[in-house]
Design an enzyme around this catalytic site. Structure first.
Site, PDB file in Angstrom:
ATOM      1  N   GLU A 387       0.570  -1.414   0.230  1.00 35.83           N
ATOM      2  CA  GLU A 387      -0.285   0.355   0.038  1.00 35.83           C
ATOM      3  C   GLU A 387       0.613   0.765  -0.474  1.00 35.83           C
ATOM      4  O   GLU A 387       1.922   1.272   0.901  1.00 35.83           O
ATOM      5  CB  GLU A 387      -0.975   0.142   1.243  1.00 35.83           C
ATOM      6  CG  GLU A 387      -1.849  -0.997   1.200  1.00 35.83           C
ATOM      7  CD  GLU A 387      -2.003  -1.516   2.543  1.00 35.83           C
ATOM      8  OE1 GLU A 387      -2.174  -0.334   3.726  1.00 35.83           O
ATOM      9  OE2 GLU A 387      -3.098  -2.705   2.959  1.00 35.83           O
ATOM     10  N   ALA A 429      -5.674  -4.662   1.235  1.00 36.76           N
ATOM     11  CA  ALA A 429      -5.827  -5.751   1.284  1.00 36.76           C
ATOM     12  C   ALA A 429      -4.771  -6.755   2.353  1.00 36.76           C
ATOM     13  O   ALA A 429      -3.957  -6.985   0.834  1.00 36.76           O
ATOM     14  CB  ALA A 429      -7.016  -6.050   0.146  1.00 36.76           C
ATOM     15  N   GLU A 430      -4.311  -6.988   2.690  1.00 34.04           N
ATOM     16  CA  GLU A 430      -2.758  -7.788   3.217  1.00 34.04           C
ATOM     17  C   GLU A 430      -2.713  -9.291   3.241  1.00 34.04           C
ATOM     18  O   GLU A 430      -1.760  -9.304   2.970  1.00 34.04           O
ATOM     19  CB  GLU A 430      -3.096  -7.295   4.869  1.00 34.04           C
ATOM     20  CG  GLU A 430      -2.807  -5.608   5.616  1.00 34.04           C
ATOM     21  CD  GLU A 430      -3.750  -4.663   5.629  1.00 34.04           C
ATOM     22  OE1 GLU A 430      -3.678  -3.643   5.663  1.00 34.04           O
ATOM     23  OE2 GLU A 430      -4.929  -5.421   5.786  1.00 34.04           O
ATOM     24  N   GLN A 452       1.932  -2.004   5.996  1.00 28.60           N
ATOM     25  CA  GLN A 452       2.018  -0.966   6.213  1.00 28.60           C
ATOM     26  C   GLN A 452       2.608  -0.138   7.675  1.00 28.60           C
ATOM     27  O   GLN A 452       2.986   0.053   8.089  1.00 28.60           O
ATOM     28  CB  GLN A 452       0.709   0.553   5.559  1.00 28.60           C
ATOM     29  CG  GLN A 452       1.464   1.819   5.726  1.00 28.60           C
ATOM     30  CD  GLN A 452       0.268   2.810   4.615  1.00 28.60           C
ATOM     31  OE1 GLN A 452      -1.051   2.927   5.290  1.00 28.60           O
ATOM     32  NE2 GLN A 452       0.476   2.334   3.649  1.00 28.60           N
ATOM     33  N   PHE A 453       1.731  -1.089   8.383  1.00 27.56           N
ATOM     34  CA  PHE A 453       1.699  -1.037   9.484  1.00 27.56           C
ATOM     35  C   PHE A 453       2.019  -2.475  10.560  1.00 27.56           C
ATOM     36  O   PHE A 453       0.986  -3.448  10.010  1.00 27.56           O
ATOM     37  CB  PHE A 453       1.008  -0.207  10.803  1.00 27.56           C
ATOM     38  CG  PHE A 453       1.326   1.113  10.750  1.00 27.56           C
ATOM     39  CD1 PHE A 453       2.340   2.174  10.982  1.00 27.56           C
ATOM     40  CD2 PHE A 453       0.669   2.148   9.461  1.00 27.56           C
ATOM     41  CE1 PHE A 453       2.211   3.455  11.137  1.00 27.56           C
ATOM     42  CE2 PHE A 453       0.544   3.212   8.825  1.00 27.56           C
ATOM     43  CZ  PHE A 453       1.575   3.417  10.098  1.00 27.56           C
ATOM     44  N   ASP A 455       0.384  -3.727  12.217  1.00 25.93           N
ATOM     45  CA  ASP A 455      -1.018  -3.416  13.393  1.00 25.93           C
ATOM     46  C   ASP A 455      -1.860  -4.114  12.153  1.00 25.93           C
ATOM     47  O   ASP A 455      -2.903  -4.519  13.183  1.00 25.93           O
ATOM     48  CB  ASP A 455      -0.980  -2.264  14.247  1.00 25.93           C
ATOM     49  CG  ASP A 455      -0.211  -1.370  15.159  1.00 25.93           C
ATOM     50  OD1 ASP A 455      -0.491  -1.119  16.273  1.00 25.93           O
ATOM     51  OD2 ASP A 455       0.962  -0.867  14.448  1.00 25.93           O
ATOM     52  N   ILE A 457      -1.572  -6.312  10.107  1.00 27.23           N
ATOM     53  CA  ILE A 457      -0.952  -7.487   9.479  1.00 27.23           C
ATOM     54  C   ILE A 457      -1.860  -8.716   9.647  1.00 27.23           C
ATOM     55  O   ILE A 457      -1.835  -9.714   9.020  1.00 27.23           O
ATOM     56  CB  ILE A 457       0.375  -8.325  10.092  1.00 27.23           C
ATOM     57  CG1 ILE A 457       1.297  -9.002   9.477  1.00 27.23           C
ATOM     58  CG2 ILE A 457       0.732  -8.447  11.395  1.00 27.23           C
ATOM     59  CD1 ILE A 457       2.619  -9.353   9.278  1.00 27.23           C
ATOM     60  N   PRO A 459      -5.623  -9.725   8.968  1.00 24.81           N
ATOM     61  CA  PRO A 459      -5.664 -10.439   7.599  1.00 24.81           C
ATOM     62  C   PRO A 459      -4.642 -11.470   7.132  1.00 24.81           C
ATOM     63  O   PRO A 459      -5.259 -12.460   6.271  1.00 24.81           O
ATOM     64  CB  PRO A 459      -6.318  -9.258   7.080  1.00 24.81           C
ATOM     65  CG  PRO A 459      -6.228  -7.519   8.534  1.00 24.81           C
ATOM     66  CD  PRO A 459      -5.138  -8.217   8.872  1.00 24.81           C
ATOM     67  N   HIS A 500      -1.230   1.830  15.288  1.00 24.58           N
ATOM     68  CA  HIS A 500       0.393   1.984  15.070  1.00 24.58           C
ATOM     69  C   HIS A 500       1.079   1.878  16.143  1.00 24.58           C
ATOM     70  O   HIS A 500       2.153   2.708  15.357  1.00 24.58           O
ATOM     71  CB  HIS A 500      -0.243   3.231  14.115  1.00 24.58           C
ATOM     72  CG  HIS A 500      -1.440   3.511  13.708  1.00 24.58           C
ATOM     73  ND1 HIS A 500      -2.735   3.896  14.161  1.00 24.58           N
ATOM     74  CD2 HIS A 500      -0.914   4.005  12.263  1.00 24.58           C
ATOM     75  CE1 HIS A 500      -3.391   4.494  12.825  1.00 24.58           C
ATOM     76  NE2 HIS A 500      -2.291   4.032  12.294  1.00 24.58           N
TER      77      HIS A 500
END
Length: 701
Positions: A387, A429-430, A452-453, A455, A457, A459, A500
């Protein structure tokens, strides 16, 4: 790793939709359908005799499966199958003996070496990717595989991915449909709809009870509905789908209506939820009975000839089962084999390359960016995506905008240099990021996906734990996924709050087959990231956000060949009275704490060891230091209970107890979430004063 792909430019001849099946082709189709059913029946018998341990059948699905197999080209096209695809696997080239070898869990099982349940198909030669039990997870692998077809410029290649209708309720299915339509990937989604997800009827799974109608709004998706019990109709439909993809016209969904005359598996009893009338109706629509009557009615073979063919199949099944039962079980001393690459060992001395410094010191974020660029120049198969990682998805604007390059700028400028095919943004969409990375890595590419973070991860956890990390082991070394997943992590940046600022690395160190590294400075970030990119194993690369731009941890450029072995700790400060084991942001805090303690107690010195790599971790360095210093403190930013330090503390207590002069100390975050208010964050996360207090306690013990 071997790149499982066909050479660019090679492809089978384009097929025409008007081709008429010959009598021999129809008879072959019936033989495959019947053979599949008889293997099911023999497995059921073996399960009841306790000679195999699980059974799931393809009964009722055989016609569409054989049609799909005959419409594709094994060894050229790519296949992501699910556990009910026995007839499809037979058509592609998996043999009855291979199926029974997996059923008995034999060492000679070519698909998993006795590690997978039966009906989990795999063959690199046939391009059948090792399947797993989680429903729907294979859809995202197929997307990465189909994307690889485009990246590798293999004309006419098709990816086929299958499941029952129940799996279309999974998020991975919808993420895959979204990606396929966004990029017009050459992928066929074959949904074998038998009306039930174990005991749950389709109307309780799918609004309206019809997945193809539900997908009517997706642009560029060709939807084909077919009676999957009618072999000829199924074959025509599958040929149309394959031709559509071969011509580069985009993805296809084939919705095939089938029946399930047997229970979901032998662990299920359909009589508990299906009426007698429904079961009788399904039996009457059996595709094998239907094909049998058709061949006789069309005069394509006599009943005597058909019976002779069936008898021959029965003998083949009996022989294959008997042979499989004679095979020995896997050796018990091989349970660790294929957890990691046998070809490249990232813990070896060959990755201990000394730095050749040049230039001005650079921050950790700049060093990561530079290392990615250098490795992308070195290896054209490296891809970077996630992302916001691209400079600008709308390429026409690149000349007038500065570019995003990630929320922390770790990928700034990479798209401009390497192009949008190698550096690109993804939907939010992880699971899709990691699942696509799996498919790409299976094709010999080197994907670097970014979450991206940390927190966010979660999914992707199914894809990481049940697919990425286990692919090599479950396929007995036939497949591997050497992807790198980069993840910003950690707190100490005010305003991050619950979503975050969290850590949670210990959860991932529980996953066999996954390397987990966590650098604390720019130099280590460079060396460890380069090792990850040259490794043949999946790597979770954790980057602490607070450390990205710290002035104290900068480093000049160490050279394009600088690497650091995984599992090798770094002693950042020597001492003789106490050892602090730490990593990430706690390294600097540990150094600050030792300075304060040693100022108050000048006769004491404290050693600080930066673990750098969490899986594997450097037990040799830990043991040597504990034996010498006799006191140890473990510090990390993750929560205290069930954290990474608990494992090391337990191992020290178990193996080094006689060397200890004090209890094993631990400092970590409190067992709660990181709060938004800075005062609360300071209380929740471990601080220098916490380390000082625990050091003083251990030294005084």
């Amino acid at each position: 790793m071997q790149a499982y792909r066909s050479e660019p430019g090679l492809r089978p001849p384009l097929q025409t939709q008007t081709k008429v099946l010959t009598p021999d082709e129809l008879l072959r189709a019936f033989r495959l359908m019947y053979l599949s059913r008889r293997i099911d029946d023999r497995e059921i018998l073996l399960k009841r005799q306790n000679k195999i341990y699980f059974q799931v059948s393809a009964a009722g699905h055989e016609a569409i499966q054989v049609a799909a197999g005959l419409a594709c080209e094994p060894g050229f096209d790519w296949f992501h199958l699910y556990y009910r695809d026995r007839a499809l696997a037979l058509t592609l080239g998996i043999t009855p003996e291979q199926m029974f070898l997996q059923g008995v869990g034999a060492a000679a099982d070519s698909m998993s070496g006795g590690r997978q349940m039966p009906s989990h198909w795999s063959s690199p030669d046939l391009h059948i990717v090792s399947g797993s039990s989680p429903t729907g997870s294979q859809y995202l692998h197929a997307i990465g595989c189909a994307q690889a077809s485009k990246l590798l410029k293999i004309e006419g290649e098709v990816t086929l991915v299958t499941s029952g209708e129940g799996a279309t309720s999974e998020g991975e299915f919808w993420e895959a449909i979204n990606l396929a339509c966004l990029h017009r990937y050459p992928v066929i989604f074959l949904i074998e709809d038998n009306g039930y997800a174990i005991s749950v009827p389709v109307e309780f799974q799918t609004p309206g009870g019809n997945i193809s109608k539900l997908l009517s709004g997706f642009p560029g998706l060709l939807r084909l509905d077919v009676d999957g019990l009618d072999f000829e109709a199924s074959y025509r439909t599958m040929r149309e789908a394959v031709e559509h993809c071969r011509e580069g016209l985009g993805p296809v969904l084939v919705h095939a209506t089938v029946v399930r005359p047997y229970s979901h598996s032998l662990s299920d009893d359909e009589r508990f939820y299906k009426s007698k009338e429904e079961r009788s109706s399904e039996a009457e629509r059996d595709p094998i009975e239907r094909m049998y009557r058709y061949l006789l009615e069309e005069g394509l073979i006599s009943e005597t000839g058909l019976r002779a063919m069936m008898t021959e199949c029965d003998r083949e099944v009996t022989s294959a089962a008997d042979l499989a039962l004679q095979h020995p079980a896997p050796a018990s001393d091989r349970v660790y084999e294929h957890l990691y690459s046998p070809d490249i060992d990232p813990t070896s001395h060959e990755f201990a390359v000394e730095p050749q410094f040049r230039g001005e010191p650079r921050t950790m974020v700049d060093t990561i960016n530079q290392t990615l660029a250098e490795e992308m120049r070195r290896n054209p198969r490296v891809l970077v995506f996630g992302e916001d990682v691209a400079d600008c998805s709308r390429e026409e604007l690149l000349e007038e905008v500065k570019g995003k390059g990630g929320v922390f700028k770790t990928t700034l400028g990479l798209q401009r240099e390497f192009g949008s095919a190698r550096v690109f943004n993804t939907p939010i969409a992880e699971a899709g990021i990691v699942g696509r990375a799996i498919g790409l890595s299976l094709r010999g590419l080197k994907p670097v996906g970014e979450i991206q973070f940390f927190d966010y991860i979660w999914p992707a956890m199914m894809q990481i734990r049940d697919e990425l990390a286990i692919m090599r082991w479950r396929s007995n070394g036939a497949w591997s996924c050497p992807a790198v997943i980069r993840v910003p992590i950690g707190g100490y940046l005010t305003g991050g709050s619950i979503y975050h600022s969290q850590c949670g690395e210990s959860i991932f160190t529980h996953i066999p087959g996954l390397r987990v590294v966590f650098p604390s400075n720019a130099l280590d970030a460079c060396g460890l990231l380069r090792t990850a990119l040259r490794s043949d194993d999946p790597v979770l690369f954790l980057e602490h956000k607070k450390l990205y731009r710290e002035p104290y941890n900068r480093s000049p450029h160490p050279g394009e060949e600088f690497t650091i072995p995984f599992g090798k700790a770094n002693t950042v400060k020597e001492g003789k009275d106490l050892t602090i084991l730490c990593y990430g942001a706690l390294v600097k805090k540990a150094l600050d704490a030792t300075q304060l303690v040693e100022k108050q107690q000048p006769d004491k010195t404290i050693e600080v060891i930066d673990l750098r790599s969490l899986s594997p971790y450097d037990w040799a360095a830990i043991g040597e230091s504990v034996r010498r210093n006799h006191r140890v403190l473990i510090a990390h930013e993750d929560v205290l209970s069930w954290g990474f330090g608990a494992e090391i503390a337990a191992r020290i207590a178990n193996e080094l107890f006689e060397f200890l002069d004090a209890p094993v100390g631990r400092v970590a975050a409190k067992d709660t979430w990181v709060a938004y208010n800075p005062a609360l964050e300071d209380v929740i996360l471990p601080q220098v004063e916490d380390l000082v207090r625990e050091c003083e306690r251990l030294l005084a013990y």
